[in-house]
Write a protein that holds these residues in place. Structure first.
Motif, short mmCIF file in Angstrom:
data_model
loop_
_atom_site.label_atom_id
_atom_site.label_comp_id
_atom_site.label_asym_id
_atom_site.label_seq_id
_atom_site.Cartn_x
_atom_site.Cartn_y
_atom_site.Cartn_z
N ASN A 1 0.83 -1.21 0.00
CA ASN A 1 0.00 0.00 0.00
C ASN A 1 0.86 1.25 0.00
OD1 ASN A 1 -2.35 -1.49 -0.01
ND2 ASN A 1 -2.67 -1.34 2.20
N GLU A 2 1.94 1.24 0.80
CA GLU A 2 2.83 2.39 0.84
C GLU A 2 3.53 2.58 -0.51
OE1 GLU A 2 5.35 1.53 4.16
OE2 GLU A 2 3.81 2.04 5.63
N ALA A 3 3.95 1.47 -1.12
CA ALA A 3 4.60 1.56 -2.43
C ALA A 3 3.62 2.09 -3.47
CB ALA A 3 5.14 0.19 -2.85
N ALA A 4 2.38 1.63 -3.42
CA ALA A 4 1.37 2.11 -4.37
C ALA A 4 1.10 3.60 -4.14
CB ALA A 4 0.08 1.31 -4.21
N LYS A 5 1.08 4.01 -2.86
CA LYS A 5 0.86 5.42 -2.54
C LYS A 5 2.01 6.26 -3.08
CE LYS A 5 0.06 8.47 1.40
NZ LYS A 5 -0.01 8.56 2.86
N ARG A 6 3.25 5.80 -2.88
CA ARG A 6 4.41 6.53 -3.41
C ARG A 6 4.34 6.60 -4.93
NH1 ARG A 6 7.19 3.37 0.39
NH2 ARG A 6 7.90 2.01 -1.29
N CYS A 7 3.94 5.53 -5.56
CA CYS A 7 3.83 5.49 -7.03
C CYS A 7 2.78 6.50 -7.50
CB CYS A 7 3.47 4.09 -7.48
SG CYS A 7 3.35 3.90 -9.27
N ARG A 8 1.63 6.54 -6.82
CA ARG A 8 0.59 7.50 -7.20
C ARG A 8 1.07 8.94 -7.00
NH1 ARG A 8 -2.75 3.57 -4.66
NH2 ARG A 8 -2.64 4.73 -2.71
N GLU A 9 1.77 9.18 -5.87
CA GLU A 9 2.29 10.53 -5.61
C GLU A 9 3.32 10.92 -6.67
OE1 GLU A 9 3.79 10.36 -1.62
OE2 GLU A 9 1.80 10.56 -0.74
N LYS A 10 4.19 9.98 -7.03
CA LYS A 10 5.21 10.26 -8.05
C LYS A 10 4.55 10.57 -9.38
CE LYS A 10 9.15 8.08 -10.35
NZ LYS A 10 9.93 6.84 -10.48
N LYS A 11 3.54 9.79 -9.73
CA LYS A 11 2.82 10.02 -10.97
C LYS A 11 2.13 11.38 -10.95
CE LYS A 11 -0.53 7.72 -13.97
NZ LYS A 11 -1.44 6.58 -14.09
N LEU A 12 1.53 11.72 -9.82
CA LEU A 12 0.86 13.02 -9.68
C LEU A 12 1.87 14.16 -9.80
CD1 LEU A 12 -1.81 14.49 -9.06
CD2 LEU A 12 -1.20 14.35 -6.65
N ASN A 13 3.04 14.00 -9.15
CA ASN A 13 4.08 15.03 -9.25
C ASN A 13 4.57 15.19 -10.68
OD1 ASN A 13 3.96 15.57 -6.52
ND2 ASN A 13 5.64 14.19 -6.00
N GLN A 14 4.76 14.06 -11.37
CA GLN A 14 5.19 14.12 -12.78
C GLN A 14 4.14 14.80 -13.63
OE1 GLN A 14 5.97 10.02 -13.68
NE2 GLN A 14 8.11 10.13 -13.03
N LEU A 15 2.88 14.50 -13.38
CA LEU A 15 1.80 15.12 -14.13
C LEU A 15 1.76 16.63 -13.88
CD1 LEU A 15 -0.69 14.73 -15.96
CD2 LEU A 15 -2.02 14.39 -13.90
N GLN A 16 1.91 17.02 -12.61
CA GLN A 16 1.91 18.44 -12.29
C GLN A 16 3.10 19.14 -12.93
OE1 GLN A 16 1.79 18.39 -8.01
NE2 GLN A 16 -0.45 18.35 -7.93
N ALA A 17 4.27 18.49 -12.91
CA ALA A 17 5.45 19.09 -13.53
C ALA A 17 5.23 19.25 -15.04
CB ALA A 17 6.69 18.23 -13.26
N ALA A 18 4.64 18.23 -15.65
CA ALA A 18 4.36 18.31 -17.09
C ALA A 18 3.36 19.43 -17.38
CB ALA A 18 3.83 16.98 -17.60
N GLN A 19 2.34 19.58 -16.54
CA GLN A 19 1.36 20.65 -16.73
C GLN A 19 2.01 22.02 -16.57
OE1 GLN A 19 -1.66 19.57 -13.88
NE2 GLN A 19 -2.85 18.41 -15.38
N GLN A 20 2.89 22.16 -15.59
CA GLN A 20 3.59 23.43 -15.41
C GLN A 20 4.47 23.73 -16.62
OE1 GLN A 20 5.67 22.90 -11.71
NE2 GLN A 20 3.89 23.45 -10.46
N GLN A 21 5.12 22.70 -17.14
CA GLN A 21 5.97 22.89 -18.32
C GLN A 21 5.12 23.30 -19.53
OE1 GLN A 21 8.37 19.46 -19.21
NE2 GLN A 21 10.06 20.73 -19.92
N VAL A 22 3.96 22.68 -19.68
CA VAL A 22 3.06 23.04 -20.78
C VAL A 22 2.63 24.49 -20.64
CG1 VAL A 22 0.72 22.64 -21.68
CG2 VAL A 22 2.23 20.70 -21.28
N GLN A 23 2.26 24.90 -19.41
CA GLN A 23 1.87 26.29 -19.19
C GLN A 23 3.02 27.25 -19.50
OE1 GLN A 23 0.51 26.32 -15.13
NE2 GLN A 23 -1.55 25.62 -15.66
N LYS A 24 4.22 26.86 -19.10
CA LYS A 24 5.40 27.69 -19.37
C LYS A 24 5.61 27.84 -20.88
CE LYS A 24 10.39 27.37 -19.07
NZ LYS A 24 11.47 26.46 -18.73
#
Length: 172
Positions: A97-120
């Motif tokens: 469960n902790e590994a899945a949570k970390r994976c989801r958080e990492k995916k969310l962070n990557q998505l947010q970074a990609a969205q910020q880059q798109v906005q930039k």
């Protein structure tokens, strides 16, 4: 190839079965006859106990009732083993469960970074489009100025030619 459609009837509970278990759980025979029996897969523990039955120990001489303690000790040991297995399974699931949570958080962070880059990049694109429009206007203004100066040069050349011709005519 044509296959005929098979119509399987639903399995319904027999009243005899419910009359056998009526002492365990009271059941309304009439209402249960028309309802299908839900299928449940056997649990791994029940399959294990069926697949490998434990041999029955038989003693030559009957033992007194006080000798029941070894059986309870084995039950306690089994419970301890089962508790240990449950604890290990709990820890394993917790780690998963902790590994899945970390994976989801990492995916969310990557998505947010990609969205910020798109906005930039979209902001940069807009700024470049504005800059391009300004430069195009400046180019058009310079082009118009060049065309005006070319016409002026042309008209001055014509005046010069006319003046030279008049001088030549007057000198003759």
């Amino acid at each position: 190839m044509f296959l005929p459609a098979l119509d399987f009837p639903q399995i319904t509970a027999a009243p005899d079965f419910y009359s056998l278990v009526s002492d365990i759980a009271p059941v309304d025979n009439v209402s249960m006859q028309s309802q299908p029996i839900p299928f449940q897969y056997p649990s791994p523990q029940s399959v294990e106990s069926i697949a490998s039955p434990k041999p029955v120990e038989r003693l030559a001489s009957p033992q007194p009732a006080m000798m029941v303690a070894p059986k309870s000790e084995t039950i306690c040991k089994k419970r301890e083993l089962q508790d240990d297995e449950d604890a290990a399974l709990f820890k394993k699931r917790q780690r998963q469960n902790e590994a899945a949570k970390r994976c989801r958080e990492k995916k969310l962070n990557q998505l947010q970074a990609a969205q910020q880059q798109v906005q930039k990049f979209e902001k940069e694109k807009f700024e470049m489009a504005v800059k391009l429009a300004v430069l195009e206007k400046e180019r058009e203004a310079w082009q118009a100025r060049e065309n005006e100066l070319q016409r002026r040069i042309q008209s001055l050349k014509m005046q010069l030619d006319e003046s030279q011709m008049m001088l030549l005519k007057s000198a003759k």
